[in-house]
Design a protein around this motif. Structure first.
Motif, PDB file in Angstrom:
ATOM      1  N   LYS A 177       0.852  -1.152  -0.135  1.00  0.00           N
ATOM      2  CA  LYS A 177       0.044   0.057   0.023  1.00  0.00           C
ATOM      3  C   LYS A 177       0.646   1.056   0.150  1.00  0.00           C
ATOM      4  O   LYS A 177       1.817   1.256   0.684  1.00  0.00           O
ATOM      5  CB  LYS A 177      -0.780  -0.103   1.169  1.00  0.00           C
ATOM      6  CG  LYS A 177      -1.842  -1.046   1.385  1.00  0.00           C
ATOM      7  CD  LYS A 177      -2.645  -0.908   2.721  1.00  0.00           C
ATOM      8  CE  LYS A 177      -3.522  -2.160   2.758  1.00  0.00           C
ATOM      9  NZ  LYS A 177      -4.197  -2.151   4.035  1.00  0.00           N
ATOM     10  N   THR A 208      -1.912  11.174  -5.901  1.00  0.00           N
ATOM     11  CA  THR A 208      -2.673  10.134  -5.689  1.00  0.00           C
ATOM     12  C   THR A 208      -3.052  10.177  -4.230  1.00  0.00           C
ATOM     13  O   THR A 208      -2.517  10.637  -3.500  1.00  0.00           O
ATOM     14  CB  THR A 208      -2.093   8.858  -6.140  1.00  0.00           C
ATOM     15  OG1 THR A 208      -2.841   7.605  -5.883  1.00  0.00           O
ATOM     16  CG2 THR A 208      -0.984   8.435  -5.174  1.00  0.00           C
ATOM     17  N   ASP A 244      -2.042   3.865  -3.646  1.00  0.00           N
ATOM     18  CA  ASP A 244      -2.407   2.688  -4.218  1.00  0.00           C
ATOM     19  C   ASP A 244      -2.349   1.429  -3.717  1.00  0.00           C
ATOM     20  O   ASP A 244      -1.618   1.113  -2.730  1.00  0.00           O
ATOM     21  CB  ASP A 244      -1.325   2.444  -5.461  1.00  0.00           C
ATOM     22  CG  ASP A 244      -1.204   4.000  -6.401  1.00  0.00           C
ATOM     23  OD1 ASP A 244      -2.220   4.548  -6.822  1.00  0.00           O
ATOM     24  OD2 ASP A 244      -0.041   4.262  -6.479  1.00  0.00           O
ATOM     25  N   GLN A 245      -2.990   0.387  -4.141  1.00  0.00           N
ATOM     26  CA  GLN A 245      -2.865  -0.966  -3.473  1.00  0.00           C
ATOM     27  C   GLN A 245      -2.213  -1.766  -4.738  1.00  0.00           C
ATOM     28  O   GLN A 245      -2.959  -2.063  -5.637  1.00  0.00           O
ATOM     29  CB  GLN A 245      -4.198  -1.590  -3.219  1.00  0.00           C
ATOM     30  CG  GLN A 245      -4.979  -0.702  -1.881  1.00  0.00           C
ATOM     31  CD  GLN A 245      -6.396  -1.378  -1.891  1.00  0.00           C
ATOM     32  OE1 GLN A 245      -6.981  -1.973  -2.478  1.00  0.00           O
ATOM     33  NE2 GLN A 245      -6.921  -0.834  -0.666  1.00  0.00           N
ATOM     34  N   SER A 265      -2.289  -3.271  -9.807  1.00  0.00           N
ATOM     35  CA  SER A 265      -2.291  -2.059  -9.033  1.00  0.00           C
ATOM     36  C   SER A 265      -3.649  -1.378  -9.156  1.00  0.00           C
ATOM     37  O   SER A 265      -3.758  -1.184 -10.440  1.00  0.00           O
ATOM     38  CB  SER A 265      -1.075  -1.357  -9.597  1.00  0.00           C
ATOM     39  OG  SER A 265      -0.800   0.028  -8.849  1.00  0.00           O
ATOM     40  N   LYS A 266      -4.019  -0.850  -8.350  1.00  0.00           N
ATOM     41  CA  LYS A 266      -5.418   0.133  -8.167  1.00  0.00           C
ATOM     42  C   LYS A 266      -5.367   1.148  -7.290  1.00  0.00           C
ATOM     43  O   LYS A 266      -4.642   1.085  -6.243  1.00  0.00           O
ATOM     44  CB  LYS A 266      -6.341  -0.830  -8.225  1.00  0.00           C
ATOM     45  CG  LYS A 266      -6.585  -1.506  -6.970  1.00  0.00           C
ATOM     46  CD  LYS A 266      -7.993  -2.658  -6.859  1.00  0.00           C
ATOM     47  CE  LYS A 266      -8.014  -3.303  -5.479  1.00  0.00           C
ATOM     48  NZ  LYS A 266      -8.985  -4.328  -5.598  1.00  0.00           N
ATOM     49  N   PRO A 267      -6.111   2.136  -7.531  1.00  0.00           N
ATOM     50  CA  PRO A 267      -6.295   3.248  -6.622  1.00  0.00           C
ATOM     51  C   PRO A 267      -6.757   2.638  -5.166  1.00  0.00           C
ATOM     52  O   PRO A 267      -7.660   1.787  -5.237  1.00  0.00           O
ATOM     53  CB  PRO A 267      -7.331   4.280  -7.191  1.00  0.00           C
ATOM     54  CG  PRO A 267      -7.330   3.859  -8.580  1.00  0.00           C
ATOM     55  CD  PRO A 267      -6.925   2.487  -8.666  1.00  0.00           C
ATOM     56  N   THR A 325     -12.063   6.396  -7.397  1.00  0.00           N
ATOM     57  CA  THR A 325     -11.112   7.301  -8.197  1.00  0.00           C
ATOM     58  C   THR A 325     -11.595   6.860  -9.774  1.00  0.00           C
ATOM     59  O   THR A 325     -11.662   5.672 -10.176  1.00  0.00           O
ATOM     60  CB  THR A 325      -9.819   6.704  -8.023  1.00  0.00           C
ATOM     61  OG1 THR A 325      -9.269   7.128  -6.600  1.00  0.00           O
ATOM     62  CG2 THR A 325      -8.697   7.488  -8.984  1.00  0.00           C
ATOM     63  N   ASP A 359      -6.254   8.055 -12.622  1.00  0.00           N
ATOM     64  CA  ASP A 359      -5.282   7.906 -12.027  1.00  0.00           C
ATOM     65  C   ASP A 359      -4.004   8.594 -12.767  1.00  0.00           C
ATOM     66  O   ASP A 359      -3.006   8.368 -12.385  1.00  0.00           O
ATOM     67  CB  ASP A 359      -5.074   6.629 -11.548  1.00  0.00           C
ATOM     68  CG  ASP A 359      -4.550   5.439 -12.557  1.00  0.00           C
ATOM     69  OD1 ASP A 359      -4.669   5.994 -13.815  1.00  0.00           O
ATOM     70  OD2 ASP A 359      -4.240   4.420 -12.421  1.00  0.00           O
ATOM     71  N   LYS A 395      -0.899   6.252 -13.086  1.00  0.00           N
ATOM     72  CA  LYS A 395       0.017   5.840 -12.147  1.00  0.00           C
ATOM     73  C   LYS A 395      -0.091   4.442 -11.794  1.00  0.00           C
ATOM     74  O   LYS A 395       1.083   3.780 -11.706  1.00  0.00           O
ATOM     75  CB  LYS A 395      -0.560   6.800 -10.974  1.00  0.00           C
ATOM     76  CG  LYS A 395      -0.085   6.427  -9.504  1.00  0.00           C
ATOM     77  CD  LYS A 395       1.641   6.904  -9.474  1.00  0.00           C
ATOM     78  CE  LYS A 395       2.241   6.627  -8.210  1.00  0.00           C
ATOM     79  NZ  LYS A 395       3.004   5.703  -8.005  1.00  0.00           N
ATOM     80  N   ASN A 396      -1.165   3.628 -12.151  1.00  0.00           N
ATOM     81  CA  ASN A 396      -1.179   2.513 -11.808  1.00  0.00           C
ATOM     82  C   ASN A 396      -0.323   1.496 -12.805  1.00  0.00           C
ATOM     83  O   ASN A 396       0.128   0.737 -12.414  1.00  0.00           O
ATOM     84  CB  ASN A 396      -2.467   2.047 -11.606  1.00  0.00           C
ATOM     85  CG  ASN A 396      -2.914   2.418 -10.175  1.00  0.00           C
ATOM     86  OD1 ASN A 396      -2.500   1.861  -9.155  1.00  0.00           O
ATOM     87  ND2 ASN A 396      -3.918   3.269  -9.884  1.00  0.00           N
ATOM     88  N   ASN A 424       3.128   1.780 -11.998  1.00  0.00           N
ATOM     89  CA  ASN A 424       3.500   0.764 -10.999  1.00  0.00           C
ATOM     90  C   ASN A 424       3.789  -0.704 -11.532  1.00  0.00           C
ATOM     91  O   ASN A 424       4.678  -1.264 -11.191  1.00  0.00           O
ATOM     92  CB  ASN A 424       2.399   0.743  -9.981  1.00  0.00           C
ATOM     93  CG  ASN A 424       2.162   1.972  -9.069  1.00  0.00           C
ATOM     94  OD1 ASN A 424       2.988   2.955  -8.911  1.00  0.00           O
ATOM     95  ND2 ASN A 424       1.154   1.932  -8.386  1.00  0.00           N
TER      96      ASN A 424
END
Length: 82
Positions: free
Chosen positions: A23, A30, A33-34, A53-55, A60, A63, A66-67, A70
């Motif tokens: 996390k 952001t 993220d998880q 990878s998700k917010p 959301t 993003d 961003k994911n 990741n």
């Protein structure tokens, strides 16, 4: 199996059998993220890794990539170790 020394800057990382969860915290881009890695042995010489990878906030809508960044960062890290 896998080594338990994975470090993601600014992230809290936990391990279960075959599952690595991280996390990330809130920053300017952001609310966090998880990240989940599912590690499974496919056969004697192959290990399958599923990266998600998700917010952290389910509502959301955007993003800003961003994911996917990741996932690409983790994939880039893992490729030399395959």
């Amino acid at each position: 199996m896998y080594e338990r020394n994975l470090s993601i800057e600014g992230a809290e990382v936990t391990y279960e059998d075959g599952v690595i969860r991280a996390k990330t915290g809130v920053n300017l881009r952001t609310f966090g993220d998880q990240i989940t890695l599912l590690v499974q042995k496919a056969d004697e010489e192959t290990t399958s890794v599923h990266i998600q990878s998700k917010p952290a906030i389910p509502t959301t809508i955007v993003d800003y990539g961003k994911n996917i960044k990741n996932v690409k960062t983790i994939t880039t890290y893992l490729k030399p170790h395959i």
